[in-house]
Design an enzyme around this catalytic site. Structure first.
Site, PDB file in Angstrom:
ATOM      1  CB  THR A 130      31.414  40.984  33.102  1.00 44.46           C
ATOM      2  OG1 THR A 130      32.815  40.991  33.328  1.00 44.46           O
ATOM      3  CG2 THR A 130      30.987  42.421  32.847  1.00 44.46           C
ATOM      4  CG  ASP A 131      35.210  39.601  36.768  1.00 40.93           C
ATOM      5  OD1 ASP A 131      35.179  40.058  35.604  1.00 40.93           O
ATOM      6  OD2 ASP A 131      36.083  38.784  37.153  1.00 40.93           O
ATOM      7  CD  GLU A 132      36.288  43.077  31.809  1.00 41.83           C
ATOM      8  OE1 GLU A 132      36.331  44.239  31.384  1.00 41.83           O
ATOM      9  OE2 GLU A 132      36.830  42.125  31.243  1.00 41.83           O
TER      10      GLU A 132
ATOM     11  CE1 TYR B 257      31.463  43.292  27.734  1.00 45.32           C
ATOM     12  CE2 TYR B 257      33.218  43.224  29.385  1.00 45.32           C
ATOM     13  CZ  TYR B 257      32.099  42.655  28.794  1.00 45.32           C
ATOM     14  OH  TYR B 257      31.600  41.463  29.269  1.00 45.32           O
TER      15      TYR B 257
ATOM     16  CE  LYS C  68      27.623  42.277  30.315  1.00 50.46           C
ATOM     17  NZ  LYS C  68      26.628  41.447  29.586  1.00 50.46           N
TER      18      LYS C  68
HETATM   19  P1  NAD Z   1      30.275  36.397  22.515  1.00 54.92           P
HETATM   20  O1  NAD Z   1      30.802  37.682  21.984  1.00 54.92           O
HETATM   21  O2  NAD Z   1      31.019  35.134  22.242  1.00 54.92           O
HETATM   22  O3  NAD Z   1      28.771  36.159  21.997  1.00 54.92           O
HETATM   23  C1  NAD Z   1      27.821  37.187  22.013  1.00 54.92           C
HETATM   24  C2  NAD Z   1      26.623  36.706  21.181  1.00 54.92           C
HETATM   25  O4  NAD Z   1      25.613  37.727  21.222  1.00 54.92           O
HETATM   26  C3  NAD Z   1      26.938  36.466  19.707  1.00 54.92           C
HETATM   27  O5  NAD Z   1      26.383  35.246  19.282  1.00 54.92           O
HETATM   28  C4  NAD Z   1      26.288  37.658  18.991  1.00 54.92           C
HETATM   29  O6  NAD Z   1      25.868  37.344  17.671  1.00 54.92           O
HETATM   30  C5  NAD Z   1      25.114  37.944  19.926  1.00 54.92           C
HETATM   31  N1  NAD Z   1      24.641  39.333  19.852  1.00 54.92           N
HETATM   32  C6  NAD Z   1      25.382  40.472  19.943  1.00 54.92           C
HETATM   33  N2  NAD Z   1      24.582  41.552  19.846  1.00 54.92           N
HETATM   34  C7  NAD Z   1      23.312  41.095  19.724  1.00 54.92           C
HETATM   35  C8  NAD Z   1      22.041  41.722  19.625  1.00 54.92           C
HETATM   36  N3  NAD Z   1      21.927  43.060  19.597  1.00 54.92           N
HETATM   37  N4  NAD Z   1      20.937  40.946  19.525  1.00 54.92           N
HETATM   38  C9  NAD Z   1      21.034  39.590  19.535  1.00 54.92           C
HETATM   39  N5  NAD Z   1      22.219  38.942  19.618  1.00 54.92           N
HETATM   40  C10 NAD Z   1      23.343  39.687  19.722  1.00 54.92           C
HETATM   41  O7  NAD Z   1      30.102  36.626  24.077  1.00 54.92           O
HETATM   42  P2  NAD Z   1      30.325  35.603  25.281  1.00 54.92           P
HETATM   43  O8  NAD Z   1      31.756  35.576  25.635  1.00 54.92           O
HETATM   44  O9  NAD Z   1      29.624  34.348  24.959  1.00 54.92           O
HETATM   45  O10 NAD Z   1      29.566  36.387  26.447  1.00 54.92           O
HETATM   46  C11 NAD Z   1      28.181  36.187  26.682  1.00 54.92           C
HETATM   47  C12 NAD Z   1      27.732  37.112  27.804  1.00 54.92           C
HETATM   48  O11 NAD Z   1      28.480  36.825  28.989  1.00 54.92           O
HETATM   49  C13 NAD Z   1      27.964  38.600  27.515  1.00 54.92           C
HETATM   50  O12 NAD Z   1      26.903  39.316  28.089  1.00 54.92           O
HETATM   51  C14 NAD Z   1      29.254  38.922  28.245  1.00 54.92           C
HETATM   52  O13 NAD Z   1      29.298  40.275  28.625  1.00 54.92           O
HETATM   53  C15 NAD Z   1      29.124  38.007  29.458  1.00 54.92           C
HETATM   54  N6  NAD Z   1      30.402  37.584  30.054  1.00 54.92           N
HETATM   55  C16 NAD Z   1      31.358  36.976  29.291  1.00 54.92           C
HETATM   56  C17 NAD Z   1      32.540  36.534  29.912  1.00 54.92           C
HETATM   57  C18 NAD Z   1      33.643  35.858  29.121  1.00 54.92           C
HETATM   58  O14 NAD Z   1      34.702  35.589  29.692  1.00 54.92           O
HETATM   59  N7  NAD Z   1      33.450  35.526  27.856  1.00 54.92           N
HETATM   60  C19 NAD Z   1      32.735  36.740  31.277  1.00 54.92           C
HETATM   61  C20 NAD Z   1      31.747  37.410  32.005  1.00 54.92           C
HETATM   62  C21 NAD Z   1      30.563  37.794  31.388  1.00 54.92           C
HETATM   63  O1  DAU Z   2      36.276  39.290  33.457  1.00 56.40           O
HETATM   64  C1  DAU Z   2      35.217  38.922  32.602  1.00 56.40           C
HETATM   65  C2  DAU Z   2      35.510  39.422  31.206  1.00 56.40           C
HETATM   66  O2  DAU Z   2      36.533  38.582  30.688  1.00 56.40           O
HETATM   67  C3  DAU Z   2      34.290  39.397  30.288  1.00 56.40           C
HETATM   68  O3  DAU Z   2      33.329  40.297  30.768  1.00 56.40           O
HETATM   69  C4  DAU Z   2      34.664  39.774  28.855  1.00 56.40           C
HETATM   70  O4  DAU Z   2      33.543  39.600  27.997  1.00 56.40           O
HETATM   71  C5  DAU Z   2      35.789  38.871  28.389  1.00 56.40           C
HETATM   72  O5  DAU Z   2      36.224  39.316  27.117  1.00 56.40           O
HETATM   73  C6  DAU Z   2      36.959  38.910  29.387  1.00 56.40           C
HETATM   74  O6  DAU Z   2      37.573  40.224  29.392  1.00 56.40           O
HETATM   75  P1  DAU Z   2      39.154  40.411  29.461  1.00 56.40           P
HETATM   76  O7  DAU Z   2      39.475  41.740  28.924  1.00 56.40           O
HETATM   77  O8  DAU Z   2      39.687  40.078  30.806  1.00 56.40           O
HETATM   78  O9  DAU Z   2      39.577  39.215  28.469  1.00 56.40           O
HETATM   79  P2  DAU Z   2      40.681  39.109  27.329  1.00 56.40           P
HETATM   80  O10 DAU Z   2      40.712  37.674  26.911  1.00 56.40           O
HETATM   81  O11 DAU Z   2      40.514  40.137  26.265  1.00 56.40           O
HETATM   82  O12 DAU Z   2      42.012  39.443  28.115  1.00 56.40           O
HETATM   83  C7  DAU Z   2      42.422  38.690  29.238  1.00 56.40           C
HETATM   84  C8  DAU Z   2      43.699  39.310  29.752  1.00 56.40           C
HETATM   85  O13 DAU Z   2      44.730  39.099  28.772  1.00 56.40           O
HETATM   86  C9  DAU Z   2      43.633  40.819  29.948  1.00 56.40           C
HETATM   87  O14 DAU Z   2      44.397  41.187  31.083  1.00 56.40           O
HETATM   88  C10 DAU Z   2      44.258  41.389  28.690  1.00 56.40           C
HETATM   89  C11 DAU Z   2      45.289  40.337  28.319  1.00 56.40           C
HETATM   90  N1  DAU Z   2      45.558  40.188  26.869  1.00 56.40           N
HETATM   91  C12 DAU Z   2      44.496  40.013  26.034  1.00 56.40           C
HETATM   92  C13 DAU Z   2      44.702  39.878  24.675  1.00 56.40           C
HETATM   93  C14 DAU Z   2      43.537  39.694  23.731  1.00 56.40           C
HETATM   94  C15 DAU Z   2      46.858  40.218  26.399  1.00 56.40           C
HETATM   95  O15 DAU Z   2      47.819  40.358  27.183  1.00 56.40           O
HETATM   96  N2  DAU Z   2      47.063  40.079  25.063  1.00 56.40           N
HETATM   97  C16 DAU Z   2      46.044  39.932  24.167  1.00 56.40           C
HETATM   98  O16 DAU Z   2      46.305  39.846  22.933  1.00 56.40           O
END
Ligand code: NAD
Ligand code: DAU
Length: 354
Positions: free
Chosen positions: A132-134, A158, A162
């Protein structure tokens, strides 16, 4: 064939559907089915001989070793993780276990397997660590976007988990030679995202006439990447990415949270005439340690691999909101049970006011 971890989650399920459609190479999906993983996300693959599912933990080194021995995947696409930042504030420990310990065990099992492969198979093998970019921390307005050389400055449990996983993935490459590539992408959006994340949460609350909780002033900036674009980027990196490198992936769509929420409300107002959903916006207590801005410099992936995002945010958000509108059954399924408990804990001010 390839092994995908976390394939029942939001990005994992999109990746597997996209992979079988575009590449048509068999997939083994290893997923623990935590609260975030849903078998229903891949129901369309029932009976598809190119798809197999195994329920299990990436930290279970015996299980992973056996799967690698039996199936001999040519690549591991590692997406399994605890992914929701707010949950890492409420309880950091599961993030250390899944993201740090889990990734290290997966790297260990992959390395033990990789070193037994004949030279041509070993040279072609890839471990794709999806991050992630985080990990880069927070930018000020006007500051240059994150490139791959930007230092890691994670601000949440988190992000720290990562970043640790990224460091271990790098170490397994540098020390043991495992062919690792890491990607760092921005905020994904699209179908089947668990409604704890900003976009699906806002759609879900707006449709229920519930407050739309915007943290702090709502002027934090994220770069929104459609999950389908993310999948095509991951395919490009797996196909042509340089071993040992990292690639940043973004959507070229920086928006403030308030802009995103208003874009959602506009689509909902058109779909449900008569309602003015933006009236539901409520500014609530800010997230502790809230990163102000993320932005991606995608020069490396654009110039080296010829990849760029294809879906404009305005179209992507419209399609996404319509997906949630037409998949009430999916939303009802994933928001039953433990979901209500999380929402009541996370947004106490809203529940007190209701
Ligand atoms: P998600 O939470 O929707 O899904 C995570 C999946 O991993 C689930 O199906 C869960 O059951 C499985 N899981 C969790 N722990 C596990 C374990 N110990 N063994 C096997 N399976 C396990 O997550 P996502 O949003 O699909 O993100 C996927 C990946 O991409 C993550 O690594 C996350 O950090 C990264 N990522 C997500 C975003 C985003 O915006 N969603 C952005 C950047 C990076
Ligand atoms: O940047 C990549 C990341 O994006 C991934 O690594 C994470 O897995 C993914 O969850 C996401 O993280 P964020 O924290 O940016 O996403 P989230 O959807 O939780 O929040 C997006 C923005 O919105 C953040 O600035 C917080 C704000 N927010 C979020 C929620 C849930 C609110 O203002 N209100 C809310 O209820």
């Amino acid at each position: 064939m390839i092994l995908v971890t976390g394939g029942c989650g939001f990005i994992g399920s999109a990746f597997i559907l996209d992979w079988l459609d575009q590449v048509r190479e068999p997939v083994l999906n290893l997923d623990l089915l935590t609260y975030a993983g849903h078998l229903g996300n891949l129901r369309d693959l029932d009976g598809n001989p190119a798809y197999r599912f195994v329920r299990g933990d990436i930290a279970d080194i015996d299980l992973v070793s056996r799967l690698l021995r039996e199936h001999r995947p040519r690549a591991i696409v590692h997406l399994a993780a605890e992914s929701h930042l707010d949950r890492s504030i409420a309880a950091p420990e599961p993030f250390i276990q899944a993201n740090v310990v889990g990734t290290c065990r997966l790297l260990q099992a992959a390395h033990d397997h990789w070193r037994t492969l004949p030279p041509t198979e070993a040279a072609a093998f890839r471990f794709l660590n999806v991050s992630t970019d985080e990990v880069f921390g927070s930018l000020e307005p006007g500051e240059a976007a994150f490139d791959e050389a930007h230092p890691h400055r994670p601000n949440s449990p988190y992000a720290a988990s990562k970043a640790a996983a990224d460091h271990f993935a790098r170490a397994w490459h540098r020390t043991f030679g495992l062919p690792v590539i890491t990607t760092n992408c921005s905020n994904n959006y699209g179908p089947r995202q668990f409604p704890e994340k900003l976009i699906p949460l806002m759609v879900h609350n707006a449709l229920a006439g519930q407050p739309l909780p915007v943290y702090g002033d709502g002027r934090q900036v994220r770069d929104w990447l459609h999950v389908v674009d993310h999948c095509s980027a991951l395919r490009a990196v797996l196909d042509r990415g340089r071993v040992g490198e990292t690639y940043n992936i973004g959507g070229r769509s920086e928006r403030t949270n308030l802009e995103v929420v208003h874009a959602i409300c506009k689509v909902l107002d058109e779909a449900r005439p008569g309602a003015h959903h933006a009236d539901l916006v409520r500014h609530v207590e800010d997230r502790p340690g809230h990163d102000r801005r993320y932005a991606i410099d995608d020069t490396r992936i654009a110039t080296e691999l010829g990849w760029r995002p294809a879906i404009a945010f305005e179209q992507g958000i419209r399609d996404t909101v319509h997906w949630y509108l037409t998949h009430a059954d999916w939303v009802a399924c994933v928001t039953s049970g433990a979901y209500r408990h999380w929402v009541e804990q996370q947004y106490p001010s809203i529940h007190a006011a209701a």
